[in-house]
Design a protein around this motif. Structure first.
Motif, PDB file in Angstrom:
ATOM      1  N   TRP A  79     -63.956 -41.177  -8.939  1.00 17.56           N
ATOM      2  CA  TRP A  79     -64.813 -42.148  -8.263  1.00 17.56           C
ATOM      3  C   TRP A  79     -64.125 -42.904  -7.132  1.00 17.56           C
ATOM      4  N   THR A  80     -62.821 -42.670  -6.931  1.00 13.97           N
ATOM      5  CA  THR A  80     -62.071 -43.429  -5.931  1.00 13.97           C
ATOM      6  C   THR A  80     -61.235 -42.503  -5.057  1.00 13.97           C
ATOM      7  N   GLU A  81     -61.464 -42.580  -3.740  1.00 12.20           N
ATOM      8  CA  GLU A  81     -60.680 -41.776  -2.804  1.00 12.20           C
ATOM      9  C   GLU A  81     -59.751 -42.636  -1.964  1.00 12.20           C
ATOM     10  N   SER A  82     -60.084 -43.897  -1.797  1.00 13.47           N
ATOM     11  CA  SER A  82     -59.322 -44.809  -0.942  1.00 13.47           C
ATOM     12  C   SER A  82     -57.878 -44.962  -1.437  1.00 13.47           C
ATOM     13  N   GLU A  83     -56.934 -44.694  -0.546  1.00 10.79           N
ATOM     14  CA  GLU A  83     -55.513 -44.831  -0.906  1.00 10.79           C
ATOM     15  C   GLU A  83     -55.190 -46.281  -1.264  1.00 10.79           C
ATOM     16  N   ALA A  84     -55.785 -47.213  -0.532  1.00  8.35           N
ATOM     17  CA  ALA A  84     -55.534 -48.635  -0.807  1.00  8.35           C
ATOM     18  C   ALA A  84     -56.024 -49.018  -2.205  1.00  8.35           C
ATOM     19  N   LEU A  85     -57.200 -48.523  -2.590  1.00 12.08           N
ATOM     20  CA  LEU A  85     -57.726 -48.836  -3.926  1.00 12.08           C
ATOM     21  C   LEU A  85     -56.899 -48.179  -5.028  1.00 12.08           C
ATOM     22  N   ILE A  86     -56.404 -46.971  -4.764  1.00  6.45           N
ATOM     23  CA  ILE A  86     -55.548 -46.288  -5.750  1.00  6.45           C
ATOM     24  C   ILE A  86     -54.249 -47.088  -5.925  1.00  6.45           C
ATOM     25  N   LYS A  87     -53.674 -47.541  -4.818  1.00  6.41           N
ATOM     26  CA  LYS A  87     -52.445 -48.345  -4.899  1.00  6.41           C
ATOM     27  C   LYS A  87     -52.701 -49.658  -5.631  1.00  6.41           C
ATOM     28  N   HIS A  88     -53.863 -50.250  -5.381  1.00  9.83           N
ATOM     29  CA  HIS A  88     -54.225 -51.482  -6.090  1.00  9.83           C
ATOM     30  C   HIS A  88     -54.331 -51.200  -7.594  1.00  9.83           C
ATOM     31  N   ALA A  89     -54.971 -50.096  -7.955  1.00 13.57           N
ATOM     32  CA  ALA A  89     -55.116 -49.726  -9.368  1.00 13.57           C
ATOM     33  C   ALA A  89     -53.739 -49.530 -10.017  1.00 13.57           C
ATOM     34  N   LEU A  90     -52.832 -48.865  -9.311  1.00 10.80           N
ATOM     35  CA  LEU A  90     -51.479 -48.641  -9.834  1.00 10.80           C
ATOM     36  C   LEU A  90     -50.721 -49.962  -9.982  1.00 10.80           C
ATOM     37  N   SER A  91     -50.948 -50.881  -9.043  1.00  7.87           N
ATOM     38  CA  SER A  91     -50.315 -52.208  -9.114  1.00  7.87           C
ATOM     39  C   SER A  91     -50.787 -52.957 -10.353  1.00  7.87           C
ATOM     40  N   VAL A  92     -52.105 -53.000 -10.535  1.00 14.54           N
ATOM     41  CA  VAL A  92     -52.670 -53.735 -11.672  1.00 14.54           C
ATOM     42  C   VAL A  92     -52.241 -53.077 -12.986  1.00 14.54           C
ATOM     43  N   GLU A  93     -52.215 -51.747 -13.015  1.00 14.42           N
ATOM     44  CA  GLU A  93     -51.747 -51.044 -14.222  1.00 14.42           C
ATOM     45  C   GLU A  93     -50.319 -51.476 -14.565  1.00 14.42           C
ATOM     46  N   ALA A  94     -49.443 -51.487 -13.572  1.00  8.86           N
ATOM     47  CA  ALA A  94     -48.036 -51.821 -13.806  1.00  8.86           C
ATOM     48  C   ALA A  94     -47.870 -53.255 -14.310  1.00  8.86           C
ATOM     49  N   VAL A  95     -48.636 -54.177 -13.729  1.00 10.40           N
ATOM     50  CA  VAL A  95     -48.552 -55.576 -14.147  1.00 10.40           C
ATOM     51  C   VAL A  95     -49.096 -55.732 -15.572  1.00 10.40           C
ATOM     52  N   MET A  96     -50.193 -55.051 -15.864  1.00 13.54           N
ATOM     53  CA  MET A  96     -50.769 -55.115 -17.213  1.00 13.54           C
ATOM     54  C   MET A  96     -49.784 -54.552 -18.248  1.00 13.54           C
ATOM     55  N   ARG A  97     -49.099 -53.469 -17.904  1.00 12.31           N
ATOM     56  CA  ARG A  97     -48.096 -52.912 -18.827  1.00 12.31           C
ATOM     57  C   ARG A  97     -46.965 -53.917 -19.065  1.00 12.31           C
ATOM     58  N   HIS A  98     -46.531 -54.554 -17.989  1.00  9.23           N
ATOM     59  CA  HIS A  98     -45.459 -55.560 -18.092  1.00  9.23           C
ATOM     60  C   HIS A  98     -45.891 -56.713 -19.005  1.00  9.23           C
ATOM     61  N   LEU A  99     -47.099 -57.210 -18.785  1.00 13.44           N
ATOM     62  CA  LEU A  99     -47.596 -58.326 -19.596  1.00 13.44           C
ATOM     63  C   LEU A  99     -47.778 -57.921 -21.059  1.00 13.44           C
ATOM     64  N   ALA A 100     -48.221 -56.694 -21.295  1.00 14.54           N
ATOM     65  CA  ALA A 100     -48.395 -56.203 -22.671  1.00 14.54           C
ATOM     66  C   ALA A 100     -47.041 -56.145 -23.383  1.00 14.54           C
ATOM     67  N   ARG A 101     -46.027 -55.630 -22.686  1.00 19.20           N
ATOM     68  CA  ARG A 101     -44.678 -55.564 -23.277  1.00 19.20           C
ATOM     69  C   ARG A 101     -44.208 -56.970 -23.645  1.00 19.20           C
TER      70      ARG A 101
END
Length: 194
Positions: free
Chosen positions: A16-38
């Motif tokens: 559902w997502t082709e935009s490189e900026a949105l993919i990078k945003h998704a990867l950023s939020v994923e990384a922060v969420m993983r950090h907070l979960a740890r």
């Protein structure tokens, strides 16, 4: 789908997502969420997956953001807990699904903040998150014209929900984003030979 994997999340995101900026945003939020979960001793995989797919409906259905996502995820048999978490990051903006769990509150708090951290990194001489401190972001925070699309009140509301200081949330966001600095284009010139 009983317990979605990161591969399931990536497939849904890229469907559902082709935009490189949105993919990078998704990867950023994923990384922060993983950090907070740890840090919280929570399920890092689940939190990361929710972070990765949180904007899955945004590119194709911007007018139905956080609403259309239910239909998209249900079509692939995603568990309710994940659907609800994704929807809750739009609380008070485009849906009335209030964040309840620590995971939902964390997503709500860091979604906008990753944008501010990214914008701050891009105006630094190094163009990197690797050598950035929270005070750099706080300095830019005060300038309403800087990253004007970032709603600071949402970040403040999220930090309050989590019972943390905004500065600490910024530090955690930077630390999380450092783990994917290269993938999100924010490694910059740090570590390069001159």
């Amino acid at each position: 789908m009983e317990k979605p994997t990161r591969e399931d999340a990536w497939a849904l995101l890229t469907k559902w997502t082709e935009s490189e900026a949105l993919i990078k945003h998704a990867l950023s939020v994923e990384a922060v969420m993983r950090h907070l979960a740890r840090k919280a001793g929570e399920d890092e995989e689940k939190w990361g997956i929710v972070g990765l797919i949180h904007d899955v409906d945004y590119e194709k259905y911007p007018e139905e953001h956080c609403v259309k996502v239910r239909e998209l995820m249900e079509a692939d048999h995603w568990p309710e807990e994940y659907i609800r978490a994704v929807q809750s990051h739009g609380w008070g903006i485009c849906v009335d699904v209030e964040p309840q769990s620590v995971m939902e509150k964390s997503l709500f708090a860091v979604d906008e903040l990753t944008g501010l951290v990214t914008a701050t990194a891009l105006v630094r001489p190094s163009r990197s998150v690797l050598d950035m401190k929270a005070k750099s972001v706080k300095k830019k925070w005060k300038s309403a014209g800087f990253a004007a699309g970032v709603d600071r009140s949402i970040i403040e509301k999220g930090a309050a929900m989590l019972g943390v200081e905004v500065s600490d949330l910024i530090t955690d966001t930077i630390e999380g984003m450092r783990t994917v600095a290269e993938e999100i284009g924010l490694k910059g010139t740090v570590g390069e030979e001159g």
